[in-house]
Design a protein around this motif. Sequence first.
Motif, PDB file in Angstrom:
ATOM      1  N   ASP A 289       0.829  -1.206   0.000  1.00  0.00           N
ATOM      2  CA  ASP A 289       0.000   0.000   0.000  1.00  0.00           C
ATOM      3  C   ASP A 289       0.864   1.256   0.000  1.00  0.00           C
ATOM      4  O   ASP A 289       2.107   1.186  -0.050  1.00  0.00           O
ATOM      5  CB  ASP A 289      -0.984  -0.009   1.179  1.00  0.00           C
ATOM      6  N   ALA A 290       0.223   2.396   0.069  1.00  0.00           N
ATOM      7  CA  ALA A 290       0.941   3.671  -0.023  1.00  0.00           C
ATOM      8  C   ALA A 290       1.891   3.886   1.139  1.00  0.00           C
ATOM      9  O   ALA A 290       2.843   4.678   1.048  1.00  0.00           O
ATOM     10  CB  ALA A 290      -0.062   4.822  -0.088  1.00  0.00           C
ATOM     11  N   ASP A 291       1.672   3.185   2.240  1.00  0.00           N
ATOM     12  CA  ASP A 291       2.542   3.310   3.410  1.00  0.00           C
ATOM     13  C   ASP A 291       3.660   2.272   3.417  1.00  0.00           C
ATOM     14  O   ASP A 291       4.409   2.174   4.398  1.00  0.00           O
ATOM     15  CB  ASP A 291       1.713   3.174   4.694  1.00  0.00           C
ATOM     16  N   GLY A 292       3.762   1.474   2.346  1.00  0.00           N
ATOM     17  CA  GLY A 292       4.816   0.469   2.276  1.00  0.00           C
ATOM     18  C   GLY A 292       4.492  -0.808   3.035  1.00  0.00           C
ATOM     19  O   GLY A 292       5.379  -1.622   3.278  1.00  0.00           O
ATOM     20  N   LYS A 293       3.230  -1.025   3.383  1.00  0.00           N
ATOM     21  CA  LYS A 293       2.822  -2.219   4.115  1.00  0.00           C
ATOM     22  C   LYS A 293       2.435  -3.315   3.125  1.00  0.00           C
ATOM     23  O   LYS A 293       1.664  -3.080   2.196  1.00  0.00           O
ATOM     24  CB  LYS A 293       1.637  -1.899   5.025  1.00  0.00           C
ATOM     25  N   SER A 550       7.200  -7.899   7.418  1.00  0.00           N
ATOM     26  CA  SER A 550       8.035  -6.845   7.995  1.00  0.00           C
ATOM     27  C   SER A 550       9.348  -6.713   7.230  1.00  0.00           C
ATOM     28  O   SER A 550       9.812  -5.597   6.947  1.00  0.00           O
ATOM     29  CB  SER A 550       8.299  -7.154   9.473  1.00  0.00           C
ATOM     30  N   ALA A 553       8.778  -5.134   3.834  1.00  0.00           N
ATOM     31  CA  ALA A 553       8.539  -3.687   3.959  1.00  0.00           C
ATOM     32  C   ALA A 553       9.851  -2.942   4.168  1.00  0.00           C
ATOM     33  O   ALA A 553      10.068  -1.866   3.592  1.00  0.00           O
ATOM     34  CB  ALA A 553       7.583  -3.422   5.118  1.00  0.00           C
ATOM     35  N   ALA A 557      11.452  -0.291   1.554  1.00  0.00           N
ATOM     36  CA  ALA A 557      11.786   1.082   1.963  1.00  0.00           C
ATOM     37  C   ALA A 557      13.200   1.451   1.530  1.00  0.00           C
ATOM     38  O   ALA A 557      13.466   2.583   1.103  1.00  0.00           O
ATOM     39  CB  ALA A 557      11.629   1.221   3.476  1.00  0.00           C
ATOM     40  N   SER A 561      13.908   4.464  -1.292  1.00  0.00           N
ATOM     41  CA  SER A 561      14.382   5.687  -0.651  1.00  0.00           C
ATOM     42  C   SER A 561      15.118   6.560  -1.655  1.00  0.00           C
ATOM     43  O   SER A 561      15.597   6.086  -2.682  1.00  0.00           O
ATOM     44  CB  SER A 561      15.326   5.353   0.509  1.00  0.00           C
TER      45      SER A 561
END
Length: 562
Positions: A289-293, A550, A553, A557, A561
């Motif tokens: 998702d947009a939050d990287g989950k 986890s 994710a 990230a 980045s």
Amino acid sequence: MNRRQLLRWTAGLVPGSIALQVLAACAPSAPTAPSAAQPRGVPLAKLLPAHQPIQGPSPELPGSADGLVNPAWMKYPRASVFQSVKEPPGSGADVTVTLQTNNPPWPPFEQNAQWQALNKALNARLNPIVIPFADFDQKWAAIQAGSDLPDMMCTITRPSTPIVPAFLEAKCTDLTPYLAGDAVRDYPNLAAIPTRAWKSALVNGKIYGVPIPLAPYFWWFWVHKEILDQAGLRFPTSAAEFKETAIKVNKPRENTWAIASEGGSQYAFSTVNGLWNSVFKAPNYWAVDADGKFSYVFETPEYRQAMLYAADLFKAGLYHPNSLQYNTLSARTDFMGRKMIFRFDGLQASPYWGGYNAPPMDPPSLITLVPPFSADGVSKAVYYFGRPNFGITLIKKAADARVKELLRILNFIAAPFGSVEQQLIAYGVEGKDFTYDERDNPVLTDQGHAEIGNFGSAWYSLTRPATAYYSPADPQAPGVYQGYEKLLAPLGVEDASIGTFSPTFASKGTILLDGIGGAAQDIIAGRRSSDEWDQVVKDWQTNGGSQIKSELAASYAQLTSG
């Protein structure tokens, strides 16, 4: 048509005449010596090799600029064959490699014209360790545990063939300094390998291997359209319409069922590998998702819908009763024999079933692609792209000059369709392994079949060129397949985990999939209650699934980045 002819024809659809699809690459100069380990957090755009297509013979049907539609040749470009590698890449030294193949053993070096010619063209003494495909996982585990490694090691990208990160770090060359960004331009055929294939060559933010690329179109939904035509039926456009159509063509008393799948937790009646999960828009394995989950396909409410839908089809008697026992080849054979009308199957090693090679039937067999549809028939349909590569080839730790030599050899093997190098690897030596027919198509001789095999050249288990469609047996087939790609490309959805890495998934992914995918298969087949599903998902999360999410994710990230 006999089995050998069928496999020869099928192979012609892909570069190198084997059923796997391959990519090529282009590269700038690598540093004179490898740098320190690639720092964590390097953005993906800077890490991946810079893509640069090779300009070879012009296809009659050009592909798309983004590479999602592959070029197609209606005839072999004999008059335009070109040399893509100007100098022999080797130093005259021995080079030990592992290869995998479904072919029987080939003739020894003294009797093998292709092997001899390849050594001469490479200026290297290739010493292959040929592993039967069926034995690969066991042999690969032994290789990782051993101390005397081959110079180059092919692998297979699948959960049952894990690559231990500690093995990579301790014994394999980090290829990032040689291939990242513009560095790949020193190896032009490697630079032509599509970018998506390089993403799954990353481990912990480093390039550890050269891909054996695949086109995005790994699984296809096929139908015996002649049966639909005979019954006055159209392609289904929704889940409800598919069931209605399936009921009308399902005739168990005539030994014909509507649909079949192969058994296994990685399929679960095609709810995992891209059919029903795409219809109900569950993830293509992984979504972010947009939050990287990250979310796994089995965790979503959409997957539950897909699973219950497949269970409904099974309960209605629409699945072939051998679906739990079939493997891909046996299910394919029965589909070709029209023992089921619909079949979700891979293109690799699959023939163009609508062509001249269809077995004699009444009415004549006409197998074609079912256009993707959504469950409700209203929202946009999606198609789930397959994995980006068949595997990657690792290079054991070596001096800088040796690593560059081995990369140059891989660059030779990745030469594109229509090149002198590709012709040698795919067809062998003219006059011995192949001759040209009256239409200028290269045709393997008996010696060529012995040296190259019905399943294509084993040398392509190290790397391959980008996909190119070509069929000497049916000139119309390349256009048909390219037409399928034009339909599917705009609907394509990637697995969001490509390019990321999870050590827990690498070590436990197969075990966890067997548990949750096996439970889904049992629920669909009526051997377990759907009321157990919530607990099955919780068990997956507790036993390692949450840790995998986890880790994915965190890896995602790092790659996104900057």
